[in-house]
Motif scaffolding. Structure first.
Motif, PDB file in Angstrom:
ATOM      1  N   SER A 117      -1.122  -3.806   7.923  1.00  8.77           N
ATOM      2  CA  SER A 117      -1.310  -3.384   6.549  1.00  8.77           C
ATOM      3  C   SER A 117      -2.764  -3.622   6.145  1.00  8.77           C
ATOM      4  O   SER A 117      -3.518  -4.302   6.843  1.00  8.77           O
ATOM      5  CB  SER A 117      -0.371  -4.178   5.644  1.00  8.77           C
ATOM      6  OG  SER A 117      -0.406  -3.657   4.340  1.00  8.77           O
ATOM      7  N   LEU A 118      -3.132  -3.053   5.011  1.00 13.90           N
ATOM      8  CA  LEU A 118      -4.500  -3.240   4.524  1.00 13.90           C
ATOM      9  C   LEU A 118      -4.821  -4.732   4.427  1.00 13.90           C
ATOM     10  O   LEU A 118      -4.130  -5.472   3.736  1.00 13.90           O
ATOM     11  CB  LEU A 118      -4.664  -2.591   3.159  1.00 13.90           C
ATOM     12  CG  LEU A 118      -6.053  -2.717   2.520  1.00 13.90           C
ATOM     13  CD1 LEU A 118      -7.084  -1.931   3.326  1.00 13.90           C
ATOM     14  CD2 LEU A 118      -6.023  -2.224   1.075  1.00 13.90           C
ATOM     15  N   ALA A 152      -9.083   2.693   0.756  1.00 16.19           N
ATOM     16  CA  ALA A 152      -9.553   1.455   0.115  1.00 16.19           C
ATOM     17  C   ALA A 152     -11.069   1.346   0.077  1.00 16.19           C
ATOM     18  O   ALA A 152     -11.614   0.614  -0.747  1.00 16.19           O
ATOM     19  CB  ALA A 152      -8.964   0.241   0.843  1.00 16.19           C
ATOM     20  N   THR A 185       0.854  -1.197   0.000  1.00 13.39           N
ATOM     21  CA  THR A 185       0.000   0.000   0.000  1.00 13.39           C
ATOM     22  C   THR A 185       0.888   1.244   0.000  1.00 13.39           C
ATOM     23  O   THR A 185       2.032   1.205   0.472  1.00 13.39           O
ATOM     24  CB  THR A 185      -0.922   0.089   1.253  1.00 13.39           C
ATOM     25  OG1 THR A 185      -0.122   0.408   2.403  1.00 13.39           O
ATOM     26  CG2 THR A 185      -1.677  -1.203   1.496  1.00 13.39           C
ATOM     27  N   THR A 239      -4.535   3.050   8.929  1.00  5.31           N
ATOM     28  CA  THR A 239      -3.615   2.708   7.830  1.00  5.31           C
ATOM     29  C   THR A 239      -4.277   3.030   6.472  1.00  5.31           C
ATOM     30  O   THR A 239      -4.711   4.150   6.261  1.00  5.31           O
ATOM     31  CB  THR A 239      -3.112   1.248   7.933  1.00  5.31           C
ATOM     32  OG1 THR A 239      -4.164   0.328   7.753  1.00  5.31           O
ATOM     33  CG2 THR A 239      -2.485   0.996   9.305  1.00  5.31           C
ATOM     34  N   ALA A 240      -4.379   2.055   5.554  1.00  5.06           N
ATOM     35  CA  ALA A 240      -4.856   2.364   4.205  1.00  5.06           C
ATOM     36  C   ALA A 240      -6.365   2.196   4.037  1.00  5.06           C
ATOM     37  O   ALA A 240      -6.872   2.381   2.921  1.00  5.06           O
ATOM     38  CB  ALA A 240      -4.123   1.490   3.190  1.00  5.06           C
ATOM     39  N   ALA A 241      -7.094   1.870   5.104  1.00  2.00           N
ATOM     40  CA  ALA A 241      -8.528   1.610   4.958  1.00  2.00           C
ATOM     41  C   ALA A 241      -9.306   2.804   4.393  1.00  2.00           C
ATOM     42  O   ALA A 241     -10.174   2.615   3.535  1.00  2.00           O
ATOM     43  CB  ALA A 241      -9.117   1.165   6.295  1.00  2.00           C
TER      44      ALA A 241
END
Length: 319
Positions: free
Chosen positions: A231-232, A257, A120, A252-254
């Motif tokens: 992580s995602l 996403a 990500t 994080t990357a949510a």
């Protein structure tokens, strides 16, 4: 191309070995962490073949895909080949930094001959990779189809070893949610949750093969992703792909996403619980979010895009 890659991360690797190459998967007699061989709960193609350590050098890998720092030493001990020098290499960094978020040095930060591929952009931002070249290859997953039915008035969670991983995996938030809405949990090592929440007994599904898990997940009304600092999660991507509406902690990357149309993303666990309650009583709203989640996941996290990105990277590394 012959790609040497250890079996470390089953979900990610199921997508990776779907590519057009031949994959050399180390296997040791006890199928321990350094030689698990082929997956047993995922479906892998015949092009992913097991190779014993003493046969790896003769197998003549064109490139090695590393996923753990000690694999550099393991490769040299087993084959005599030095990663990045005698055989081209790329290091897949699956995780967020385990130490201080913005100042943790990556194990390959002092090497310029092995690129680090993050899964990500968030992870790439947080790791200090020093001199190592970096790139990002977003996740990609198989499409099991629009399996979602949502007929069960429960919220599903997928998490491995939740008791051991504790706050990192958001286990306390899972417990918080389970006290307020009906929850069911899938993953490895989940049975210990019954000691924390006795009401979860009977709704804990340990190490279910991937295809069966997808079919079972699809019957739950929504998917909850409570992870604080990982992580995602591929489980989040897979849930969207089968058409589930999702509730995700805004970490994080949510936030990148999950678009608003696909579900609810919040740093407030009670906001996620509130949305879960609403969807448990309004299946049509849940279904509409699920349709949007699937459309987004197919576009952003499709397998073809993932494999194409990896082909570009591998060819660049070996040229």
């Amino acid at each position: 191309m012959r790609v040497l890659v250890w079996h470390v991360h089953g979900s990610w690797q199921t997508s990776f070995v779907a590519g057009p190459d031949e994959y050399l998967i180390p296997v040791v007699p006890d199928r321990g962490p350094d030689g698990r061989g082929r997956a047993r709960t995922w479906t892998w193609p015949a092009s992913a073949r097991e190779v014993a350590p003493e046969a790896l050098r003769a197998a003549e890998p064109d490139v090695v895909v590393l996923q753990r720092p000690h694999e550099i030493e393991l490769l040299e001990r087993w084959t005599g080949l030095r990663a990045g020098l005698d055989v081209p290499a790329v290091y897949v960094e699956h995780n967020t930094p385990a130490g201080p978020a913005a100042t943790t040095r990556h194990p390959l930060a002092d090497r310029s001959d092995i690129p680090v591929a993050h899964v990500t952009a968030f992870n790439a931002l947080m790791w200090d990779c020093g001199r190592a070249p970096t790139t990002v290859v977003d996740h990609g997953v198989h499409d099991p189809g629009p399996l979602y039915t949502g007929e069960r008035e429960r919220v599903a969670v997928v998490v491995n070893e939740p008791v051991r991983r504790g706050r990192v995996a958001g286990t306390d938030l899972l417990v918080h949610a389970a006290g307020r809405v009906p929850v069911e949990v899938y993953g490895m090592g989940v049975l210990g949750l019954a000691d924390l929440v006795p009401g979860l007994a009977g709704h804990l599904h340990d190490d279910v093969p991937q295809a069966r898990m997808h079919a079972r997940l699809a019957g739950a009304r929504a998917y909850l992703h409570p992870f604080r600092w990982t992580s995602l999660g591929l489980a989040l991507v897979e849930a969207m792909t089968i058409g589930m509406p999702v509730l995700a902690l805004a970490t994080t990357a949510a936030p990148e996403a999950v678009p608003p149309s696909a579900g609810v993303v919040s740093s407030d666990p009670d906001v996620l619980v509130s949305a879960a309650r609403r969807w448990l009583h309004d299946p049509e709203e849940a279904r509409a979010h699920g349709r949007a989640a699937r459309a987004h996941a197919l576009e952003r996290f499709g397998l073809d895009r993932f494999l194409s990105d990896w082909q570009v990277l591998l060819k660049e590394v070996v040229r």
